[in-house]
Design a protein around this motif. Sequence first.
Motif, mmCIF file in Angstrom:
data_model
loop_
_atom_site.group_PDB
_atom_site.id
_atom_site.type_symbol
_atom_site.label_atom_id
_atom_site.label_comp_id
_atom_site.label_asym_id
_atom_site.label_seq_id
_atom_site.Cartn_x
_atom_site.Cartn_y
_atom_site.Cartn_z
ATOM 1 N N GLN A 283 0.837 -1.205 0.000
ATOM 2 C CA GLN A 283 0.000 0.000 0.000
ATOM 3 C C GLN A 283 0.868 1.250 0.000
ATOM 4 O O GLN A 283 1.604 1.508 0.945
ATOM 5 N N GLU A 284 0.739 1.993 -1.067
ATOM 6 C CA GLU A 284 1.510 3.219 -1.253
ATOM 7 C C GLU A 284 0.600 4.265 -1.869
ATOM 8 O O GLU A 284 0.088 4.019 -2.961
ATOM 9 N N PRO A 285 0.303 5.377 -1.229
ATOM 10 C CA PRO A 285 0.855 5.852 0.049
ATOM 11 C C PRO A 285 0.400 5.008 1.246
ATOM 12 O O PRO A 285 -0.628 4.329 1.176
ATOM 13 N N GLN A 286 1.172 5.107 2.316
ATOM 14 C CA GLN A 286 0.816 4.405 3.540
ATOM 15 C C GLN A 286 -0.525 4.935 4.051
ATOM 16 O O GLN A 286 -0.727 6.147 4.100
ATOM 17 N N PRO A 287 -1.439 4.043 4.446
ATOM 18 C CA PRO A 287 -2.732 4.526 4.953
ATOM 19 C C PRO A 287 -2.560 5.261 6.288
ATOM 20 O O PRO A 287 -1.536 5.119 6.952
ATOM 21 N N LEU A 288 -3.595 6.000 6.679
ATOM 22 C CA LEU A 288 -3.602 6.677 7.985
ATOM 23 C C LEU A 288 -3.477 5.630 9.102
ATOM 24 O O LEU A 288 -3.824 4.465 8.898
ATOM 25 N N PRO A 289 -2.988 6.051 10.275
ATOM 26 C CA PRO A 289 -2.725 5.076 11.345
ATOM 27 C C PRO A 289 -3.882 4.135 11.675
ATOM 28 O O PRO A 289 -3.667 2.960 11.942
ATOM 29 N N TYR A 290 -5.141 4.624 11.647
ATOM 30 C CA TYR A 290 -6.251 3.733 12.027
ATOM 31 C C TYR A 290 -6.477 2.613 11.016
ATOM 32 O O TYR A 290 -7.221 1.665 11.292
ATOM 33 N N LEU A 291 -5.840 2.712 9.840
ATOM 34 C CA LEU A 291 -5.972 1.667 8.818
ATOM 35 C C LEU A 291 -4.662 0.901 8.583
ATOM 36 O O LEU A 291 -4.543 0.125 7.647
ATOM 37 N N ARG A 292 -3.697 1.152 9.445
ATOM 38 C CA ARG A 292 -2.362 0.586 9.215
ATOM 39 C C ARG A 292 -2.208 -0.724 9.968
ATOM 40 O O ARG A 292 -2.519 -0.789 11.152
ATOM 41 N N HIS A 293 -1.768 -1.767 9.279
ATOM 42 C CA HIS A 293 -1.432 -3.016 9.985
ATOM 43 C C HIS A 293 -0.197 -3.660 9.367
ATOM 44 O O HIS A 293 0.098 -3.466 8.195
#
Length: 421
Positions: A283-293
């Motif tokens: 995933q690029e760009p990196q998703p916002l923190p609440y969607l990051r795993h």
Amino acid sequence: MLRSFIEVAPDSHFPIQNLPYGVFRPRTGGGQPKIGVAIGNYVLDLAVLEEAGYLKSTEAAPIRIWSEPSLNAFMALGRTVWKAAREEIQSLLANDNPKLRDNAELRARALVPRTDVDMLLPVEIGDYTDFYASRDHAANVGTMFRGKDNALMPNWLHLPVGYHGRASSIVVSGTDIRRPLGQRKPPEAAAPMFGPSRELDFELEVGCLIGKGNELGCPVPITHAEEHIFGLVLVNDWSARDIQSWEYQPLGPFLAKNFATSISPWVVPLAALEPFRISGEIQEPQPLPYLRHNGPHSFDIQLEVYLKSESMQQPERISAGNFRHLYWSMAQQIAHHTSSGCNLRVGDMLGSGTISGPRKESRGCMLELTWRGTEPLRLGSREQRVWLEDGDQLTLSGWCQGDGYRVGFGEATGRILPSSL
Ligand code: MN
């Protein structure tokens, strides 16, 4: 390798490693719906085993869980019970356990040939949400409608786009699909008209069934999102493209999608898919923190679509792809869905959205396969298709390939009936 005393062919979707749950009704005797697991060519009748006192894992439940007409009550018991029940059923079917294997009388009552039962909707689905999470699908559709440079909308790489669907018209595999009526306005027409859809399509999707809800106002953190998943089914999100393109702005799909959605009858537990866990798309760009795993949050599930017209002897494969091509994971879909405070409930279904892959043959709907009608699909020697026609039977299939066995979903099939007009 774990083996059952029941013979299971290497290409069967239902070895002892799978054990999907379904709701069935014996075809003879007019019996009540009950719950079973698929094993080879049989259904293991869990209501019979429960009555015989063989299922300790669910004994504490206040009702007879396996005589229920849906999986909801079992799902609501939670993950600890799901795990214990699965282990207990797996052990009862194992070739080194004499308990059921050597009890001929019970075996005869508990193992029903799958050809002798009708499968019903496995879950009472309260709410159905459909996402749009395959990048290849979104890019293909965007390219057709807006050109290559504007293929993805500005939000697409930042959130899993979705809409609230309709649960009342979800039907089990094998249910005929009536061609929908609706309002459409072809570009060349001066005024809109009403009548049978002329651009009937299918959508190859996988559905995620929620087994644990969340309180209203309490989002599910992405780190816990997968704990809310009970299992997966195949989903055909039938779509009327002509109705859709006229009605969808500005609020999204409505009647173009709500006339029918078919699902496969066997719910494959997430536990059965664990050996096939893989990393998803980068995933690029990196998703916002609440969607990051971090770590692997996708699954290696091979997916196929077959079409059989009224005049064809055999179904023909028209698409072959893989679940791994989903850009947004199920965990991200759950985290996003609940991020507003929206509550999911036991029995809700989240559709992945059409799953397409990077290759032409892995496109997951007619719209893409025929590139909006400009490249008709050849069928056999005599026929071609731009959209689905009356009498066409569409079948989705999916499985994970293990070493000498398959963990499969069976199929989701449906035949198009002429419209009521
Ligand atoms: Mn869809």
